[in-house]
Design a protein around this motif. Structure first.
Motif, PDB file in Angstrom:
ATOM      1  N   SER A 217       0.828  -1.208   0.000  1.00  0.00           N
ATOM      2  CA  SER A 217       0.000   0.000   0.000  1.00  0.00           C
ATOM      3  C   SER A 217       0.859   1.254   0.000  1.00  0.00           C
ATOM      4  O   SER A 217       2.034   1.237   0.384  1.00  0.00           O
ATOM      5  N   GLN A 218       0.238   2.356  -0.396  1.00  0.00           N
ATOM      6  CA  GLN A 218       0.936   3.644  -0.350  1.00  0.00           C
ATOM      7  C   GLN A 218       1.268   4.009   1.091  1.00  0.00           C
ATOM      8  O   GLN A 218       2.308   4.626   1.357  1.00  0.00           O
ATOM      9  N   ILE A 221       4.510   2.431   1.966  1.00  0.00           N
ATOM     10  CA  ILE A 221       5.611   3.148   1.331  1.00  0.00           C
ATOM     11  C   ILE A 221       5.892   4.460   2.058  1.00  0.00           C
ATOM     12  O   ILE A 221       7.049   4.818   2.306  1.00  0.00           O
ATOM     13  N   ASP A 222       4.841   5.174   2.438  1.00  0.00           N
ATOM     14  CA  ASP A 222       5.020   6.441   3.156  1.00  0.00           C
ATOM     15  C   ASP A 222       5.696   6.208   4.503  1.00  0.00           C
ATOM     16  O   ASP A 222       6.559   6.993   4.921  1.00  0.00           O
ATOM     17  N   ARG A 240       9.859  11.480  -5.610  1.00  0.00           N
ATOM     18  CA  ARG A 240       9.109  10.459  -4.893  1.00  0.00           C
ATOM     19  C   ARG A 240       8.712   9.302  -5.804  1.00  0.00           C
ATOM     20  O   ARG A 240       8.606   8.153  -5.357  1.00  0.00           O
ATOM     21  N   GLU A 241       8.516   9.575  -7.073  1.00  0.00           N
ATOM     22  CA  GLU A 241       8.177   8.495  -7.995  1.00  0.00           C
ATOM     23  C   GLU A 241       9.294   7.454  -8.035  1.00  0.00           C
ATOM     24  O   GLU A 241       9.036   6.244  -8.031  1.00  0.00           O
ATOM     25  N   ASP A 244       9.318   5.722  -4.565  1.00  0.00           N
ATOM     26  CA  ASP A 244       8.173   4.846  -4.329  1.00  0.00           C
ATOM     27  C   ASP A 244       8.287   3.524  -5.079  1.00  0.00           C
ATOM     28  O   ASP A 244       7.981   2.458  -4.531  1.00  0.00           O
ATOM     29  N   ARG A 248       8.474   0.035  -3.139  1.00  0.00           N
ATOM     30  CA  ARG A 248       7.464  -0.998  -3.378  1.00  0.00           C
ATOM     31  C   ARG A 248       8.138  -2.344  -3.685  1.00  0.00           C
ATOM     32  O   ARG A 248       7.766  -3.391  -3.143  1.00  0.00           O
TER      33      ARG A 248
END
Length: 464
Positions: A217-218, A221-222, A240-241, A244, A248
């Motif tokens: 989930s995001q 990742i956060d 961030r891309e 992330d 992931r």
């Protein structure tokens, strides 16, 4: 590390309890003193009552087996006839560490005759060790006074290596991709690894791996990003891309390691591909975090070195996978590096987290976190496959050099190992004995300790 468990086996003779029972309180007190000293060395000590007869020895050893101890430490409190303990010790399936010590530091012509009863365990040691040798048991002897020598510290090191050997001989090592094509030095048939070393290679399930990564989930990742902001110096230009997608992939690999109960893993970076959702990005940072958390790692599909790293990490958090890259003839050292993987526990400062250009496949750029390896005493270790199913552990003591001032190689995994003696001689002997191009750096270890590890694993050893 306090989780190393030993069974303390105190040996005595029933005859003395019948003829000189007044000695028993002093005997028991020395037993307790030794147990406290071993606990003070950060060992978890399971001890039995004083053993004198076959039945008592068998009961004690069974209790140690049930407790899953990493090693049995014997303590002769006086002479003990070896045939009383022989059968029990023959059944021990872990290393036996002989603590050859006595209460008195000085035993000279001024010593009172009554002290003989408290200090004559050494010939019991000799009696017992002869039978251990004849029964082909794995054992080590540590002789010295518990307060006026380093014998307790040496026992601690050996017990840690016994635990590492147990982990190595039962290793489950995950492999993502095939071993690097054409890179032959570390490649061993999986059946040979299992039969000769005890290592089980666990193949990556690409479909299941892709599902794991899709399910990250995001929020996960956060949370990882917030932790990384504390642990790393984050490049202000890192998008961030980029972060992330790397996180992931890394978190998916972490869940694979957990789900499969792996002690180590290895990745061939050429297996990453934009079209492979099971590994769309090379998870360099996760490989490093895994070692930092005690999970072994090695590059390019090297299962045996990954297993070795994982085993040694169980006894020492400052162990890292590495390679010898470039010799520094002038300063007698060798540059240690790899593409992006090292144990953050050996970093000299906060690693710098940034984007890495990745040109080897069509995979997108990953993140990496670089730092110079810290200085300190260290041992370089290599596990080399030889002919006819043989393996050889090469060990070289030295130090990792502390780097001060400008370091133009700082934007890479970097460190310099300075072997004891002359660099050229070391490199000659290393390759003459078949050392592979993948190795392990173990901070704070000694060649003696790594020799115990090899002995307990049943692997041939050469200390270079």
């Amino acid at each position: 590390m306090k989780d190393t468990r030993i069974g303390l086996l105190p040996l005595y003779v029933e005859l003395y309890d019948k003829t000189v029972p007044q000695m028993r309180p002093q005997i028991d007190e020395f037993h307790k003193k030794v147990a406290r000293a071993l606990e003070g060395a950060q060992l978890t000590v399971h001890t039995s009552s004083v053993c004198r007869t076959k039945k008592e020895f068998q009961s004690a050893v069974q209790a140690f087996t049930d407790a899953g101890v990493d090693a049995v430490v014997t303590l002769h409190l006086a002479y003990s006839p070896s045939l009383e303990s022989e059968d029990a010790l023959k059944s021990v399936d872990c290393p036996i560490l002989i603590l050859d010590t006595t209460p008195s530091y000085c035993f000279d012509q001024s010593t009172d005759e009554t002290q003989i009863m408290l200090n004559h365990g050494i010939h019991g040691v000799q009696d017992m060790c002869n039978l251990l040798k004849r029964n082909n048991k794995v054992y080590s002897v540590f002789a010295g006074h518990i307060e006026h020598s380093n014998v307790i510290a040496r026992i601690k090191k050996a017990a840690d290596m016994a635990k590492a050997a147990k982990r190595f001989k039962t290793a489950r090592v995950g492999i993502i991709g095939e071993p690097f094509e054409g890179m032959g030095d570390f490649q061993v048939q999986e059946r040979e690894m299992r039969d000769r070393l005890g290592i089980e290679a666990v193949r990556y399930d690409w479909e299941r791996g892709a599902k794991r990564m899709q399910e990250i989930s995001q929020a996960q990742i956060d949370a990882e990003f917030e932790k990384d902001r504390q642990d790393f110096e984050v490049d202000k230009g890192l998008e961030r891309e980029v972060y992330d997608r790397s996180a992931r992939t890394g978190l998916g690999v972490r869940e694979w390691v957990r789900d499969e109960g792996l002690s180590a893993f290895t990745i061939n970076f050429l297996a990453t591909a934009g079209s492979r959702p099971g590994l769309p990005v090379m998870p360099f940072v996760e490989c490093c975090k895994a070692m930092t958390a005690g999970v072994g790692y090695a590059g390019e599909g090297d299962v045996i070195t990954a297993g070795l790293v994982g085993a040694l990490l169980s006894a020492n958090p400052c162990v890292t996978f590495s390679e010898m890259f470039c010799p520094d003839w002038k300063n007698g050292s060798v540059f240690m590096s790899h593409m992006g993987e090292f144990n953050y526990n050996v970093a000299s400062g906060k690693p710098f987290l940034t984007e890495k250009k990745f040109e080897f496949t069509d995979a997108e750029n990953p993140t990496v976190a670089y730092s110079t390896m810290k200085g300190g005493k260290a041992v370089l270790v290599n596990l080399a496959p030889l002919e006819n199913g043989r393996f050889l552990l090469l060990i070289k003591a030295g130090e990792m050099i502390r780097i001060n001032g400008e370091n133009k190689l700082g934007e890479a995994v970097n460190g310099w190992f300075k072997p004891e003696g002359e660099l050229g001689n070391f490199l000659e002997e290393y390759s003459k004995n078949g050392g592979t191009h993948h190795n392990v750096i173990a901070y704070g270890e000694t060649a003696e300790a790594l020799g115990y590890f090899a002995e307990y694993c049943g692997i041939e050893t050469i200390i270079l």
